[in-house]
Design an enzyme around this catalytic site. Sequence first.
Site, PDB file in Angstrom:
ATOM      1  N   LYS A   1       1.027 -15.886   3.938  1.00  0.00           N
ATOM      2  CA  LYS A   1       1.802 -16.783   3.083  1.00  0.00           C
ATOM      3  C   LYS A   1       0.993 -18.016   2.712  1.00  0.00           C
ATOM      4  O   LYS A   1       0.999 -18.470   1.552  1.00  0.00           O
ATOM      5  CB  LYS A   1       3.090 -17.189   3.797  1.00  0.00           C
ATOM      6  CG  LYS A   1       4.072 -16.031   3.989  1.00  0.00           C
ATOM      7  CD  LYS A   1       5.279 -16.468   4.810  1.00  0.00           C
ATOM      8  CE  LYS A   1       6.256 -15.314   5.012  1.00  0.00           C
ATOM      9  NZ  LYS A   1       7.425 -15.698   5.834  1.00  0.00           N
TER      10      LYS A   1
ATOM     11  N   GLY B   1      -9.391  -2.868   6.971  1.00  0.00           N
ATOM     12  CA  GLY B   1     -10.444  -2.307   7.821  1.00  0.00           C
ATOM     13  C   GLY B   1      -9.976  -1.746   9.132  1.00  0.00           C
ATOM     14  O   GLY B   1     -10.752  -1.695  10.092  1.00  0.00           O
ATOM     15  N   LYS B   2      -8.738  -1.296   9.209  1.00  0.00           N
ATOM     16  CA  LYS B   2      -8.225  -0.773  10.491  1.00  0.00           C
ATOM     17  C   LYS B   2      -8.918   0.538  10.857  1.00  0.00           C
ATOM     18  O   LYS B   2      -9.373   0.722  11.983  1.00  0.00           O
ATOM     19  CB  LYS B   2      -6.714  -0.546  10.395  1.00  0.00           C
ATOM     20  CG  LYS B   2      -5.918  -1.820  10.132  1.00  0.00           C
ATOM     21  CD  LYS B   2      -4.422  -1.575  10.172  1.00  0.00           C
ATOM     22  CE  LYS B   2      -3.956  -0.665   9.054  1.00  0.00           C
ATOM     23  NZ  LYS B   2      -4.144  -1.252   7.710  1.00  0.00           N
TER      24      LYS B   2
ATOM     25  N   SER C   1      13.087 -15.573   5.908  1.00  0.00           N
ATOM     26  CA  SER C   1      12.106 -16.646   5.715  1.00  0.00           C
ATOM     27  C   SER C   1      12.309 -17.426   4.428  1.00  0.00           C
ATOM     28  O   SER C   1      11.685 -18.470   4.233  1.00  0.00           O
ATOM     29  CB  SER C   1      10.684 -16.072   5.754  1.00  0.00           C
ATOM     30  OG  SER C   1      10.524 -15.121   4.720  1.00  0.00           O
TER      31      SER C   1
END
Length: 834
Positions: free
Chosen positions: A749, A388-389, A706
């Site tokens: 994540k 929704g930017k 990560s």
Amino acid sequence: MLQDLEFLLNDDLEQSIPLPTADEEKEMSLSDVPDTLPILTLRNTVLFPGVVLPITVGRDTSLKLVKDSFGDDKLIGVVAQKSSETENPSPADLYEFGTVASILKLIKMPDGSKSIVIQGKRRFKISRFVQEEPYFTAKVEPVVEDLGAADIEVQARMRSIKELAIQIVNLSPNLPSEAAYAIQNIDSPTFLIHFIASNLQIDVAQKQQLLETLPLIERAEMVMDHLNQELQVLQLSEEIRSRVKTDVDQQQREYLLRQQLKAIQEELGESEGGASDVRELRAKAEKKKLPEHVRTVLNKELEKLGRSNPASPDYAVTRNYVDWILDTPWSDFSKDKLDIVRAGKILNEDHYGLEAVKQRILEYLAVLKLKGDMKAPILCFYGPPGVGKTSLGKSIARTLDRQFVRMSLGGVRDEAEIRGHRRTYVGAMPGRIIQGMKKAGTANPVFMLDEVDKLGSDFRGDPSSALLEVLDPEQNNAFNDHYLEVDYDLSNVLFIATANYLDQIPPPLRDRMEMIEINGYTQEEKLAIAKQYLVPRQIERNGLTKAQFAISNPALKLVIDGYTRESGVRQLERTIGSVARGVAKRVAMEEIEAAKVEVGDIESYLKSRKYFSDVAERTEVPGVATGLAWTPVGGDILFIEVSVSRGSGRMILTGQLGDVMKESAQAALSYVKANADDWGIPGDAFKYWDLHVHVPAGAVPKDGPSAGVAMLSALISIYTQRRVNHNVAMTGEITLRGLVLPVGGIKEKVLAAKRAGIKSVILPEKNKKDVEEIKASSLRGLTVTYVKRMEDVVELALQKGVLNDPTTFFTIPDREKLGRSSSNGSSTVETVVN
């Protein structure tokens, strides 16, 4: 004044009716008058003694009177009626005083009417009427003329009257100059007064008053008063006429000059269209609010345009430039609606969640309301697609009641796209910034720079560098477009940029923007968005009504989990649209009237389920750990698979890993070797066994630090032969000292872990703040544990029991060791294979 002088000066009539002398006038004033006279009534004038007057005869009674009198050379009485509008006057409608007259001439007009020429003789007074049919006949009494004062006084007034009358003749544009000569030759005082009185521009009542005034001196005074009034009117008229003539002369001069210019332009092949265009542009420029420096440039260009040939190429270039100047909003601002409560309601109506973004927008509105003026901030929304930017920018524009302009920067490689081309180039235009301002029509729109991370650069320049001036609040008040070449103020524009990959935005450009992260949605948020926004929108787009289509919450959850896997809701909306189209087809074919879609109906509309819980893919073999990864479309789980085989201590890495991820694997192996004694790992495991690390989905590139925690857990699992708990996922960067460092994308994540059915998540302690931003309802059923060191990870992730004893599992016979030592130069060689 003196409208009958032209009749008096008629050549033929002047020969037959000469001007009466003083003696003739005296003789007429003493002539005998019959006791009874036929009375001819006049509508709009008065007949004076000695005056010759043409009259058009229209009434039947008057025609009868003229016929009877003209044939017998009878005298008639001429009397004026009090009102010219009376068609058939009675004796009461006539004045008492009149003039005896003789009919000099009877003229038949071409249209059949008749006119007569009469001459007054002597005044009379009506005693009584004796006959009304077929025309009036009355008893009359002649008026005795009184010459009044001495001759010298009369002569003085005659001279004054003549001077005034001659001045009037000279000033009157409708009278010939010969009239002055005729007036000068009148020597009878009585006739002069009567003649002038007959031709004065006064009404009938005033003329009748002159006729009824007996003393000659008084009549002369009255005539002089009227002449003075008319002279003043004529003098004022002449003054006005002179001024008008001067204006007309100037206009005539300009007209002649324009006609000459037109002839010259036609001879040169030019047309008058150019001059007309310049006039229109100047009129438009007068109404346009422009800064002074812009108006100076515009006037210069308009002068240049006026001198140019419309057929020349330069004319079109200049005209296009002037049009851009006039069409660009320079000082046209829309009024902001600074109602904070209303703004909050609009943002909540349009978007579910996104609390941090909404809070920032409301803060900006609050400051703008309190301060009244502030430099607009440059906001950059970054996050995965479909969250929704872009639509958030539209909501901000609606909140402020501003115009909204969107400019997609994806694939833009030419700097001129931002700054424009110089006018020396053929087909030059302003850049897309100025084009967007023209489209908005106001100088303070909400301007969205979509996909700012997709900007490119090549030999045509670097568009991201051109944006530095646009997005710098300290510089954009004087943005200079190469086409306009005048400073344009962009400081009132609210710029909003969007991006998917923050790392792909050049650092100088990123430094000028306030970065606001928009994370992916949880399953609960997607469900709420689908119910409030997506389902109603798809109902409307597919021609259905709310009564014809409904979908249950469990069915929506199945669509979210089983058919879409994304951070945003774009694919979710498409999938709901597919279900809606399936229902619309059945309704159109009249198979059903309405449908409420349940869980069991989903497969009939969307076919087989695409995604399943990854928990079912766990294995009971040691050396497999579950990691968490961030992708552009959201979070995902990541399996780290490790196996060992007899060899020379090499490490093989596969799965299309990036450099950072390879280094994480090497760091994990080094940490395991350094602490092998603590976990009971024999030294032969690293010398005589090859290690193979593989990350499935080998066609997908993977990188980042990560996965370090998951890799270390997998390595310890394979070397200690302890299995990793299948319901545990982990993420974090590791160091050679065993520290667990924070990583990004925690929300995506964690949500991915919950989606996959994971029960426990191990995160770095410093990522605790990121988890606090997630709604508690979204974490229900998921245990989050925070760690500082790898020892804590091993304690939480690995099972206590071992599948095989490491000492026995990794033992190599001595004879095999000797054989390998003789064939290999070194037993500690590590080779990294892509």
